[in-house]
Write a protein that holds these residues in place. Sequence first.
Motif, PDB file in Angstrom:
ATOM      1  N   GLU A 132      -0.165   4.351 -10.539  1.00 16.53           N
ATOM      2  CA  GLU A 132       0.960   5.010 -10.985  1.00 16.53           C
ATOM      3  C   GLU A 132       0.541   5.775 -12.359  1.00 16.53           C
ATOM      4  OE1 GLU A 132       4.791   6.369 -12.225  1.00 16.53           O
ATOM      5  OE2 GLU A 132       4.149   4.961 -10.433  1.00 16.53           O
ATOM      6  N   SER A 133      -0.409   5.333 -13.270  1.00 17.81           N
ATOM      7  CA  SER A 133      -0.787   5.859 -14.152  1.00 17.81           C
ATOM      8  C   SER A 133      -1.689   7.110 -13.975  1.00 17.81           C
ATOM      9  CB  SER A 133      -1.956   5.039 -14.888  1.00 17.81           C
ATOM     10  OG  SER A 133      -3.107   4.602 -14.251  1.00 17.81           O
ATOM     11  N   VAL A 134      -2.477   7.171 -12.695  1.00 19.74           N
ATOM     12  CA  VAL A 134      -3.179   8.471 -12.358  1.00 19.74           C
ATOM     13  C   VAL A 134      -2.418   9.322 -11.640  1.00 19.74           C
ATOM     14  CG1 VAL A 134      -4.840   9.235 -10.950  1.00 19.74           C
ATOM     15  CG2 VAL A 134      -5.405   7.086 -12.485  1.00 19.74           C
ATOM     16  N   TRP A 135      -1.453   9.072 -10.585  1.00 17.43           N
ATOM     17  CA  TRP A 135      -0.790   9.869  -9.816  1.00 17.43           C
ATOM     18  C   TRP A 135       0.766   9.815  -9.764  1.00 17.43           C
ATOM     19  CZ3 TRP A 135      -2.868  13.650  -7.628  1.00 17.43           C
ATOM     20  CH2 TRP A 135      -4.377  13.821  -7.271  1.00 17.43           C
ATOM     21  N   GLY A 136       1.407   9.037 -10.945  1.00 18.41           N
ATOM     22  CA  GLY A 136       2.819   9.022 -10.912  1.00 18.41           C
ATOM     23  C   GLY A 136       3.366   8.375  -9.563  1.00 18.41           C
ATOM     24  N   GLY A 137       4.104   9.040  -8.890  1.00 15.97           N
ATOM     25  CA  GLY A 137       4.953   8.746  -7.628  1.00 15.97           C
ATOM     26  C   GLY A 137       4.217   9.043  -6.318  1.00 15.97           C
ATOM     27  N   TYR A 138       3.018   9.453  -6.607  1.00 19.35           N
ATOM     28  CA  TYR A 138       2.143   9.962  -5.347  1.00 19.35           C
ATOM     29  C   TYR A 138       1.162   9.099  -5.049  1.00 19.35           C
ATOM     30  CZ  TYR A 138       4.642  14.362  -5.972  1.00 19.35           C
ATOM     31  OH  TYR A 138       5.369  15.554  -6.189  1.00 19.35           O
ATOM     32  N   GLY A 139       0.403   9.068  -3.876  1.00 15.93           N
ATOM     33  CA  GLY A 139      -0.588   8.238  -3.332  1.00 15.93           C
ATOM     34  C   GLY A 139       0.188   6.993  -2.880  1.00 15.93           C
ATOM     35  N   LYS A 140      -0.698   5.972  -2.315  1.00 11.59           N
ATOM     36  CA  LYS A 140      -0.450   4.709  -1.512  1.00 11.59           C
ATOM     37  C   LYS A 140      -1.455   3.759  -2.103  1.00 11.59           C
ATOM     38  CE  LYS A 140       1.544   6.819   2.561  1.00 11.59           C
ATOM     39  NZ  LYS A 140       1.252   8.325   2.325  1.00 11.59           N
ATOM     40  N   LEU A 141      -1.005   2.364  -2.077  1.00  8.25           N
ATOM     41  CA  LEU A 141      -1.847   1.253  -2.284  1.00  8.25           C
ATOM     42  C   LEU A 141      -2.739   1.212  -0.950  1.00  8.25           C
ATOM     43  CD1 LEU A 141       0.195  -1.279  -4.511  1.00  8.25           C
ATOM     44  CD2 LEU A 141      -1.603   0.320  -5.349  1.00  8.25           C
ATOM     45  N   ILE A 142      -3.969   0.553  -0.936  1.00 10.68           N
ATOM     46  CA  ILE A 142      -4.390   0.278   0.417  1.00 10.68           C
ATOM     47  C   ILE A 142      -5.154  -0.895   0.196  1.00 10.68           C
ATOM     48  CG2 ILE A 142      -6.333   2.037  -0.606  1.00 10.68           C
ATOM     49  CD1 ILE A 142      -6.446   2.852   2.659  1.00 10.68           C
ATOM     50  N   GLY A 143      -5.129  -1.590   1.038  1.00  6.46           N
ATOM     51  CA  GLY A 143      -5.887  -3.038   0.814  1.00  6.46           C
ATOM     52  C   GLY A 143      -7.186  -3.283   1.752  1.00  6.46           C
ATOM     53  N   SER A 144      -7.473  -2.029   2.134  1.00  6.30           N
ATOM     54  CA  SER A 144      -8.840  -2.213   2.898  1.00  6.30           C
ATOM     55  C   SER A 144      -9.293  -0.731   3.022  1.00  6.30           C
ATOM     56  CB  SER A 144      -8.570  -2.438   4.310  1.00  6.30           C
ATOM     57  OG  SER A 144      -7.864  -1.646   5.427  1.00  6.30           O
ATOM     58  N   MET A 145     -10.453  -0.203   3.765  1.00  2.00           N
ATOM     59  CA  MET A 145     -11.105   0.967   3.874  1.00  2.00           C
ATOM     60  C   MET A 145     -10.445   1.798   4.943  1.00  2.00           C
ATOM     61  SD  MET A 145     -13.703   2.597   2.532  1.00  2.00           S
ATOM     62  CE  MET A 145     -15.043   3.667   2.938  1.00  2.00           C
ATOM     63  N   VAL A 146      -9.408   1.241   5.521  1.00  2.00           N
ATOM     64  CA  VAL A 146      -8.579   1.849   6.702  1.00  2.00           C
ATOM     65  C   VAL A 146      -7.276   2.584   6.303  1.00  2.00           C
ATOM     66  CG1 VAL A 146      -7.502   1.840   9.071  1.00  2.00           C
ATOM     67  CG2 VAL A 146      -9.764   0.432   8.332  1.00  2.00           C
ATOM     68  N   PRO A 147      -7.081   3.746   6.229  1.00  2.00           N
ATOM     69  CA  PRO A 147      -5.799   4.526   5.919  1.00  2.00           C
ATOM     70  C   PRO A 147      -4.910   4.490   7.092  1.00  2.00           C
ATOM     71  CG  PRO A 147      -7.512   6.252   6.487  1.00  2.00           C
ATOM     72  CD  PRO A 147      -8.214   4.949   6.581  1.00  2.00           C
ATOM     73  N   PRO A 148      -3.513   4.662   6.797  1.00  2.00           N
ATOM     74  CA  PRO A 148      -2.707   4.658   7.835  1.00  2.00           C
ATOM     75  C   PRO A 148      -2.809   5.451   8.969  1.00  2.00           C
ATOM     76  CG  PRO A 148      -1.738   4.371   5.783  1.00  2.00           C
ATOM     77  CD  PRO A 148      -2.744   4.920   5.611  1.00  2.00           C
ATOM     78  N   THR A 149      -3.633   6.505   8.743  1.00  2.00           N
ATOM     79  CA  THR A 149      -3.874   7.530  10.009  1.00  2.00           C
ATOM     80  C   THR A 149      -4.918   7.107  10.902  1.00  2.00           C
ATOM     81  OG1 THR A 149      -5.036   8.682   8.466  1.00  2.00           O
ATOM     82  CG2 THR A 149      -2.842   9.447   8.843  1.00  2.00           C
ATOM     83  N   ASP A 150      -5.691   6.122  10.547  1.00  4.62           N
ATOM     84  CA  ASP A 150      -6.707   5.643  11.507  1.00  4.62           C
ATOM     85  C   ASP A 150      -5.915   4.543  12.471  1.00  4.62           C
ATOM     86  OD1 ASP A 150      -8.490   6.971  10.212  1.00  4.62           O
ATOM     87  OD2 ASP A 150      -9.620   5.063   9.438  1.00  4.62           O
ATOM     88  N   PRO A 151      -6.577   4.555  13.800  1.00  3.03           N
ATOM     89  CA  PRO A 151      -5.873   3.982  14.727  1.00  3.03           C
ATOM     90  C   PRO A 151      -5.894   2.436  14.608  1.00  3.03           C
ATOM     91  CG  PRO A 151      -7.470   5.489  15.759  1.00  3.03           C
ATOM     92  CD  PRO A 151      -7.659   5.688  14.334  1.00  3.03           C
ATOM     93  N   TRP A 152      -6.879   1.907  13.722  1.00  2.00           N
ATOM     94  CA  TRP A 152      -7.093   0.336  13.694  1.00  2.00           C
ATOM     95  C   TRP A 152      -6.452  -0.044  12.328  1.00  2.00           C
ATOM     96  CZ3 TRP A 152     -10.639   3.431  15.992  1.00  2.00           C
ATOM     97  CH2 TRP A 152     -11.372   4.176  15.345  1.00  2.00           C
ATOM     98  N   TYR A 153      -5.574   0.763  11.519  1.00  2.43           N
ATOM     99  CA  TYR A 153      -4.968   0.326  10.695  1.00  2.43           C
ATOM    100  C   TYR A 153      -3.708  -0.739  10.534  1.00  2.43           C
ATOM    101  CZ  TYR A 153      -1.636   0.516   6.562  1.00  2.43           C
ATOM    102  OH  TYR A 153      -0.701   0.476   5.561  1.00  2.43           O
ATOM    103  N   GLU A 154      -4.084  -1.540   9.491  1.00  5.05           N
ATOM    104  CA  GLU A 154      -3.132  -2.621   9.433  1.00  5.05           C
ATOM    105  C   GLU A 154      -3.042  -2.839   7.899  1.00  5.05           C
ATOM    106  OE1 GLU A 154      -2.945  -6.401  12.469  1.00  5.05           O
ATOM    107  OE2 GLU A 154      -5.309  -5.929  11.662  1.00  5.05           O
ATOM    108  N   ASP A 155      -1.570  -3.076   7.372  1.00  6.16           N
ATOM    109  CA  ASP A 155      -1.359  -3.137   5.874  1.00  6.16           C
ATOM    110  C   ASP A 155      -1.827  -4.416   5.427  1.00  6.16           C
ATOM    111  OD1 ASP A 155      -0.329  -3.221   3.266  1.00  6.16           O
ATOM    112  OD2 ASP A 155       1.762  -3.071   4.038  1.00  6.16           O
ATOM    113  N   LEU A 156      -3.060  -4.253   4.772  1.00  5.86           N
ATOM    114  CA  LEU A 156      -3.740  -5.854   4.295  1.00  5.86           C
ATOM    115  C   LEU A 156      -3.885  -5.691   2.661  1.00  5.86           C
ATOM    116  CD1 LEU A 156      -6.685  -5.635   6.465  1.00  5.86           C
ATOM    117  CD2 LEU A 156      -4.605  -6.789   6.711  1.00  5.86           C
ATOM    118  N   THR A 157      -2.560  -5.130   2.003  1.00  6.66           N
ATOM    119  CA  THR A 157      -2.544  -5.108   0.648  1.00  6.66           C
ATOM    120  C   THR A 157      -1.962  -6.258   0.146  1.00  6.66           C
ATOM    121  OG1 THR A 157      -0.273  -4.410   0.875  1.00  6.66           O
ATOM    122  CG2 THR A 157      -1.850  -2.569   0.292  1.00  6.66           C
TER     123      THR A 157
END
Length: 506
Positions: free
Chosen positions: A308-333
Amino acid sequence: MSLQKSSLYAITTAAVLSLTLTACGGGSTGGSASGGTWDKDATVNIGSLYEPQNLDNTAGGGQGVTEALNGNVYEGLFRLTDDGDVDKLLAQDYQVSADGLTYTFTLRDGVTFHSGKELTSADVKYSLEKVLADDSQSARKSNLEVVKDIATPDAKTVEVTLEQKSISFVYNLSYVWIINSEAKDLKTSEDGTGPYTLAKWTRGSALSLNRFAGYWGDAAANKQVVFHYYKDATALNNALLTNAVDVVTSEQSPDALEQFKSNQNYKVNDGDSTTKLLLAFNDKAKPFTDVKVRQAVSAAIDDKKLLESVWGGYGKLIGSMVPPTDPWYEDLTDVNAHDVARAKKLLAEAGYAKGFSFTLDTPNYDPHPTAATFIKSELAKVGITVKINTITPDEWYTKVYKNHDFTATLQEHVNDRDLVWYGNPDFYWGYDNAQVTQWVEQAEEASTAAEQTELLKKVNRKTAEDAASDWLYLYPQIVVASSKLSGYPLNGLNSQFYAYDIKKTG
């Protein structure tokens, strides 16, 4: 892994991807330009923060050389589209042997380099060997070291034999520029097959490309492209407001977006990013050899507050090296979510109830200094003292990446599908888990995308549970453009910015 503003570009593994025939065009592109006929002789001015270090992507050219030259000046046998698909490009067709070890590529007819020389199999062999050479600085190199032999039975045929199966081989070839084997001085000149030729590079200012009249495919939609380079986001935004540039490849100042959103002369596009900001531990250096310490540090940092401090309302939290666009993505936040009480408990269990101190090597360009200061403040709350050591990108490459002389560092990894680096114990962060290494190897030798995906999901979860690094957040990919423009890329895949489909109205 491409590291922004550094000479390091990491390679990634991919699933079996659909392959189609194309020459320019395709992929996600910016919205329609305002009414009027587009100018085929237009000059498109592109604003960027990422000037090349040199023009050779195997000699530390950096993110800027990929952004300006990949797909525009140089082409590969295959092309990674803005949507993440792989298209056949200089390869007219290819076949794979039954054992998956031999790839036979047939080259497209009628392709010439900008110097006028015809493309032959010898050029493809040379280009692959250039990436694999001892002095190559391309991180593509390790992924392609699976190559055992390159044969050229005739001018239009290339046979590549692998040491072992590699489901990602064709994907990885989309990163290899095909270069004239007779070309010289590639750090300051070029000889590619793309829709543009290099016109002029004025260091510290601009790099211009002209439409190549002898291009084998569809001609570029504009006559000239000029990449203008700026030192900071404010100067870049001012250039867009004063029409000195028509489009910004990647907006780095979210506070400035409102002035563009509220102005009908501009369009703000929020695309899909693959850029991760990492707090990378040296997992072979104490105290980060202890998984509980890594977990504690990850839990102590409020990633949401940082984003929030760097990007305001943009960007996403990510709990691993894998972004949502990768086939093996799972939300691990939730695996190492912010929890100060848990962080203190883990530190006590690891024998650091009173905390400890470490040096954080921090690249000197935004957002790293800001993130480092934030991390220092957060970790102080659990008794950890952070000394910030600010270094240049070149220093980072030598000190951290090559020599592994660090305890923890901040860095951006821009490529998609780069989870596999945690399967390499010799990579700069030193994560070493035999099971993970085995899963990564098995995934690369998988026969199907489903099998590969299942294995890499296991890698994703295990590295998250081990807090192999602390993945702070996923960048937004914000492209801001004049409403007179259309056809520009929207997504931030591996820093490339295809310019040949951009249309500009009068």
